[in-house]
Structures are given as structure tokens and as C-alpha cells.
Design a protein around this motif. Structure first.
Motif, PDB file in Angstrom:
ATOM      1  N   ARG A  88       1.007  -1.587  -0.053  1.00 25.77           N
ATOM      2  CA  ARG A  88      -0.045  -0.163   0.237  1.00 25.77           C
ATOM      3  C   ARG A  88       0.720   1.387  -0.251  1.00 25.77           C
ATOM      4  O   ARG A  88      -0.051   2.313  -0.448  1.00 25.77           O
ATOM      5  N   GLN A  89       2.123   1.045  -0.613  1.00 24.08           N
ATOM      6  CA  GLN A  89       2.669   2.402   0.289  1.00 24.08           C
ATOM      7  C   GLN A  89       4.172   1.404  -0.770  1.00 24.08           C
ATOM      8  O   GLN A  89       4.626   1.117  -1.011  1.00 24.08           O
ATOM      9  N   GLN A 131      -6.365   6.211 -10.230  1.00 25.83           N
ATOM     10  CA  GLN A 131      -7.383   6.557 -10.021  1.00 25.83           C
ATOM     11  C   GLN A 131      -6.985   5.398  -8.326  1.00 25.83           C
ATOM     12  O   GLN A 131      -7.547   5.558  -7.302  1.00 25.83           O
ATOM     13  N   VAL A 132      -5.715   4.331  -7.990  1.00 24.10           N
ATOM     14  CA  VAL A 132      -5.351   4.056  -7.278  1.00 24.10           C
ATOM     15  C   VAL A 132      -4.511   4.815  -5.874  1.00 24.10           C
ATOM     16  O   VAL A 132      -4.510   4.390  -5.378  1.00 24.10           O
ATOM     17  N   SER A 134      -4.314   7.186  -3.152  1.00 28.43           N
ATOM     18  CA  SER A 134      -4.573   7.772  -2.425  1.00 28.43           C
ATOM     19  C   SER A 134      -4.135   9.698  -1.967  1.00 28.43           C
ATOM     20  O   SER A 134      -4.400   9.776  -1.642  1.00 28.43           O
ATOM     21  N   THR A 147       0.959   6.649  -1.575  1.00 29.49           N
ATOM     22  CA  THR A 147      -0.032   5.648  -0.790  1.00 29.49           C
ATOM     23  C   THR A 147      -1.145   5.688  -1.182  1.00 29.49           C
ATOM     24  O   THR A 147      -1.645   6.589  -2.482  1.00 29.49           O
ATOM     25  N   LEU A 148      -1.475   3.958  -1.454  1.00 31.21           N
ATOM     26  CA  LEU A 148      -2.443   3.757  -2.620  1.00 31.21           C
ATOM     27  C   LEU A 148      -3.697   3.126  -1.793  1.00 31.21           C
ATOM     28  O   LEU A 148      -3.604   2.382  -0.562  1.00 31.21           O
ATOM     29  N   SER A 149      -5.092   3.492  -2.540  1.00 30.29           N
ATOM     30  CA  SER A 149      -5.850   3.137  -1.458  1.00 30.29           C
ATOM     31  C   SER A 149      -5.896   1.320  -1.973  1.00 30.29           C
ATOM     32  O   SER A 149      -6.886   0.680  -0.315  1.00 30.29           O
ATOM     33  N   GLU A 150      -5.079   0.330  -2.291  1.00 33.40           N
ATOM     34  CA  GLU A 150      -5.086  -1.022  -2.098  1.00 33.40           C
ATOM     35  C   GLU A 150      -3.810  -1.402  -3.008  1.00 33.40           C
ATOM     36  O   GLU A 150      -3.064  -0.832  -3.940  1.00 33.40           O
ATOM     37  N   TYR A 458      -5.143  -6.846  -9.618  1.00 32.83           N
ATOM     38  CA  TYR A 458      -4.307  -6.177  -7.865  1.00 32.83           C
ATOM     39  C   TYR A 458      -3.871  -7.592  -7.551  1.00 32.83           C
ATOM     40  O   TYR A 458      -3.684  -7.705  -6.316  1.00 32.83           O
TER      41      TYR A 458
END
Length: 518
Positions: A88-89, A131-132, A134, A147-150, A458
Motif C-alpha cells: 500500500r506504499q 485511480q489507486v 490516494s 500511498t495506495l487505496s489498495e 490486483y
């Protein structure tokens, strides 16, 4: 009779081969300039807009991560990166001492300013990184942390594409944040840009290996054969690539035989495919199945591409990572007739009918070839001839090139041509464009394809990612959702006086650092 002859005869009757211009010999003096053909003006060179020639953008601007042969990712403006265990990072360590050509330092605040211009923008929904992401943080001047939403494994590869991830100097925009002038960190900087062409000068302050040439001069020559003649007549030095100055197979064959010219070929990076609109007659799976059984892709390739392509059996060519396994060669016209018979399509004269309606498909094509695509008229005629043999009528609808993609997006067709985006966009960006409903004019979309795309994008490890991509390809094939036609060879040509040129890893790269001109 060879199965190639009818198709070859049809194509030969439609294609006029022009002779290359006369060669007047090479100069032996060394030139500091490389003259490059350009099919159309380069446009506004804003890396955060959907305009501007890919290769000029590549020359001026750089990414954090670069894409090399075989899909290998290497350091660009980021010396290194680290992915957190939970995915996520992602943290990037920037190169020290890099400056934009206006003197602005490349630091984390400049990178964040760039990311803030495109992260979350719906225009860039074709790649999920937009889009991912964040949050974009700057722990210090040399570090950028995303930082990623997923967790999203394709993020690093998507950091290597041209638009919109390349880095622009923050001083190249006005107070309102509007793009003003192209300023990057790349090996070249813009001198001039007009409808007639563009000039780039070597960036003598470049942090990496500096080009041997002083300047690149791009000359706009819209007509493909005129570009070939200009190369043969020593008016320009280099043509080629899908987005620069495309070479047709007929021209490639002529150039390969010409003294003073060197033709360079690269492994295919896209598949050319025939797609269906499920809202018309092609909504019947039997029709789609019969279409893919009716087309002899081997003969099509031999007749139209003159040895500069291979019959396609995948969504992406085999050299593309996660391209899966080969599909069958579906060609079997007897099977196509049986498929239509079983589905209740009966022959009435030369055309099949069902429920009183003739089976006719509208084949939408652009009025002129788009860069890197099949010649629309000869290919459409070959497809129509093949389908006629099994009783499917084809109406070839030729529209203005500017309107073609609008009409395709609106579904104003029954069948039409599609391609992937090519490296470094494949496979992650292209599967979004081809198989999800949020895309503009996708190839084939069902709930199953959308689920498979998400599963592939994903995935957290190599094995599960490969399995998910294969599931996507198998799902589309089971639907008879497309017809793979050909893998197109990448083509470049240079005068013999050009030394040190090699085919770049992708058709959006302008790699001429080691090139000289005698």
C-alpha cells in the motif's frame, strides 16, 4: 490452387506500389543534426494532456521508472524504490543533482506538483495508477511516497508510460497552473515547434549520457510515400515507428531492397484484432464464431503485410509479459457454414437470412490509415470477401478519420478493428481499455471480463497474476468476443549515413543518444 492466391490477387488489385525516389548518394562529412520524418505536427507538448507526439515527449521529459527490453523496469529519475510489505506504499528515492532545463531542481516537491496534476483525473482512467493513488507525500527533498487505496502491482510499470507520468518543470506553468512551455529533464530541449515541424537541441546539462548529436530536426510530411521518397532523396535521415512516421509493409519491402537505406525491424508489440458490437447481429455468438472461422489469418498476413507481420493468436504478442498462451487458428470455412446452419441462418442466394432478415454486418473503418494500423480499405475488402464466402454480407462504412473513434465509441458498427496500446502500456492499461465498461469504445465487455481484469490487476504475486490474465483471455475467447488477426512488426528505416541506431524497446521511445550522421 494456393489458398493465398485469391486474397493476394484481391489485395494486389487494390494497392498501388509507388517507387522510391532516386538515391543521389551519401555525403561523407559528419553532421551534428539528425533529420526525422514526422507524419503530423507534434501538437502542444504538455505531458499531462492527451495531446503531443509521444516520441517528442519522450525526448524532452523523463519518468521515475524506465521500461527496457523484455519489460524489465530500470531506474529513471528515481534511483531506487521500495514497496511496503502490504503493497500500500511505494517510496521513490530521487536522483541527486538533476535539474529541469530551466534550472529548477528535481526534488520531491516538483514531483508531487506533477502528480497532483493527474492523480484522480478521469481523463486518465485508462490506467489504474491514476485511480489507486490516494496520497502523495514528501518526507524529504529526495523522497516521494505514494500511498495506495489498495495494493496495485502494475503501478511501477505504469510509472514508465509517456502520458501523463512524465515530469514537467513547475515553472513551465502559469500562476493558475496552466501549461505554458515544454520544460523537462530529458536529453533534449525544445527550440521550436510549428505545423511544419520541430527542432530539439541537446541538453548539455543532462544528468545522464549526453547525445552525440547537437540537434534533432523534425519535418512534417503527412503522406507516407512522400516520407519514403524524402528518405531516399537524402532530405531526411530517419522514419518509422507507429507514432512518428509509420512505414507501410509495401514501403518496407521497397526500402529493404534499396541501396543506401537500412531497414530495421523490431518484435511486434501489438495485436491487430477484429471486434464485435454485441448490440447488433454480432450479439449472436454463432455469428461471432462463424466470423472468426471464416477468416484465414495466415493468408491475410501474407497478402497484406508482405512478411512484416505474423498471424495473431493472442490479445497481446508473446513477447508482452503475461500475454498467456496461444489460441487456436480458427480458420475453417466449412465449420463456419455449419455454425450458421445450426443457428438457423439459411442461404437465400449468396446471403444468409434468419427470421426474414439478411445477415449483414457493418464494418466501420477510418477513411485513412491511423498510425500503425492496417490499411483500412484493403483489409476491409479482404475481410468482406472472406465473410461473403460463408454467406455473411458486409457493408464497409468508411468515415472521416477524425470521426472514426467517436463512432466506434458510440457503437455505430457491427465489426471494426482494434489494437492494444503497445509497450509500456501492455498489458495493464490495455486490458482496462479493451475489456472494461469505463473505457471509451472497448473491445469486449461482460461482467466476467471486468471481474477478470480486476483479478489480474490486483494480483499480489507472479503466479496468481499469470493465472488471472489467462482467465481473462480464456473468457473472451469462449465468448468468441474478438478475432485475433496479426502481430505487426515494428519498422524503422535510416539512411546508411546514420550510425549507431538500434530499434528502441517500444514505439513510444526516441532513443538516439548514440546516433551519429556521417
Amino acid at each position: 490452387m494456393s489458398r493465398l492466391r485469391p486474397l493476394a490477387a484481391l489485395v494486389a488489385s487494390m494497392v498501388l506500389v509507388s517507387a522510391c525516389g532516386a538515391d543521389t548518394g551519401d555525403s561523407t562529412s559528419t553532421s551534428p543534426v539528425l533529420r526525422i520524418g514526422l507524419s503530423e505536427e507534434s501538437g502542444a507538448l504538455d505531458p499531462h494532456a492527451l495531446t503531443g507526439n509521444f516520441l517528442l515527449l519522450d525526448a524532452i521529459y523523463e519518468p521515475l521508472v524506465t521500461y527496457s527490453e523484455g519489460g524489465k523496469l530500470e531506474p529513471g529519475l528515481a534511483e531506487s524504490w521500495a514497496v511496503a510489505k502490504d503493497g500500500r506504499q511505494v517510496s521513490f528515492d530521487l536522483r541527486d543533482g538533476v535539474r529541469f532545463t530551466d534550472g529548477t531542481p528535481l526534488d520531491s516537491s516538483a514531483v508531487k506538483w506533477n502528480f497532483d496534476r493527474w492523480v484522480g483525473d478521469k481523463r486518465f482512467g485508462f490506467f489504474r495508477a491514476s485511480q489507486v493513488i490516494s496520497a502523495v507525500d514528501t518526507p524529504d527533498a529526495d523522497t516521494v511516497r505514494l500511498t495506495l487505496s489498495e495494493p496495485y502491482e502494475p503501478l511501477l510499470q505504469e510509472m514508465s508510460i509517456v502520458r501523463p507520468v512524465r515530469l514537467l518543470s513547475p515553472k513551465a506553468a502559469n500562476a493558475a497552473g496552466e501549461f505554458q512551455t515544454p520544460v523537462g529533464t530529458g536529453p533534449w530541449k525544445l527550440v521550436s515547434n510549428s505545423a511544419k515541424g520541430a527542432t530539439l537541441a541537446r541538453n548539455d546539462g543532462y544528468w545522464g549520457t549526453k547525445p552525440k548529436l547537437d540537434r534533432l530536426e523534425f519535418k512534417v510530411i503527412p503522406n507516407s510515400q512522400a516520407r519514403v521518397n524524402a528518405l531516399a532523396n537524402r532530405e531526411i535521415d530517419l522514419i518509422g515507428a507507429s507514432y512518428l512516421a509509420p512505414i507501410t509493409p509495401v514501403e518496407a519491402k521497397a526500402l529493404s531492397r534499396r541501396a543506401g537505406i537500412e531497414l530495421h525491424t523490431g518484435a511486434p508489440d501489438v495485436s491487430i484484432m477484429l471486434g464485435f458490437n454485441p448490440k447488433g447481429p454480432a450479439g449472436d455468438r454463432a455469428v461471432r464464431e462463424a466470423v472468426r472461422q471464416a477468416i484465414d489469418t495466415v493468408s491475410l498476413t501474407e497478402a497484406l503485410f508482405m512478411g512484416y507481420a505474423r498471424p495473431a493468436r493472442r490479445v497481446f504478442p508473446p513477447d508482452v509479459p503475461d500475454s498467456g498462451t496461444d489460441l487456436p487458428l480458427y480458420f475453417d470455412q466449412a465449420a463456419a457454414r455449419s455454425t450458421l446452419d445450426a443457428a438457423g441462418y439459411t442461404l437465400d442466394g449468396g446471403t444468409r437470412i434468419k427470421d426474414g432478415r439478411p445477415l449483414s454486418l457493418k464494418l466501420l473503418i477510418p477513411g485513412t490509415p491511423a498510425p500503425g494500423q492496417l490499411d483500412p480499405r484493403s483489409t476491409a475488402a479482404a475481410i468482406a470477401a472472406a465473410l461473403k464466402q460463408v454467406g455473411i454480407a458486409v457493408e464497409i462504412a468508411q468515415v472521416d478519420a477524425a470521426a472514426y473513434y467517436d463512432e466506434r465509441a458510440e457503437g455505430a458498427y457491427d465489426i471494426t478493428f482494434f489494437e492494444g496500446l503497445g509497450a509500456p502500456y501492455d498489458p495493464s492499461s490495455s486490458v482496462v481499455s479493451l475489456f472494461t465498461s469505463g473505457a471509451r469504445g472497448p473491445l469486449w465487455v461482460t461482467p466476467a471480463t471486468e471481474a477478470a481484469v480486476d483479478e489480474a490487476l490486483y494480483a499480489r504475486d507472479t503466479a496468481s497474476r499469470a493465472t488471472a490474465y489467462q482467465k481473462l483471455y480464456d473468457t473472451v475467447a469462449a465468448d468468441a468476443g474478438f478475432v485475433p488477426l496479426v502481430y505487426r512488426t515494428r519498422l524503422w528505416a535510416v539512411r546508411e549515413a546514420v550510425k549507431g541506431f538500434t530499434v528502441p524497446p517500444t514505439d513510444v521511445d526516441l532513443e538516439v543518444t548514440g546516433v551519429t550522421v556521417e
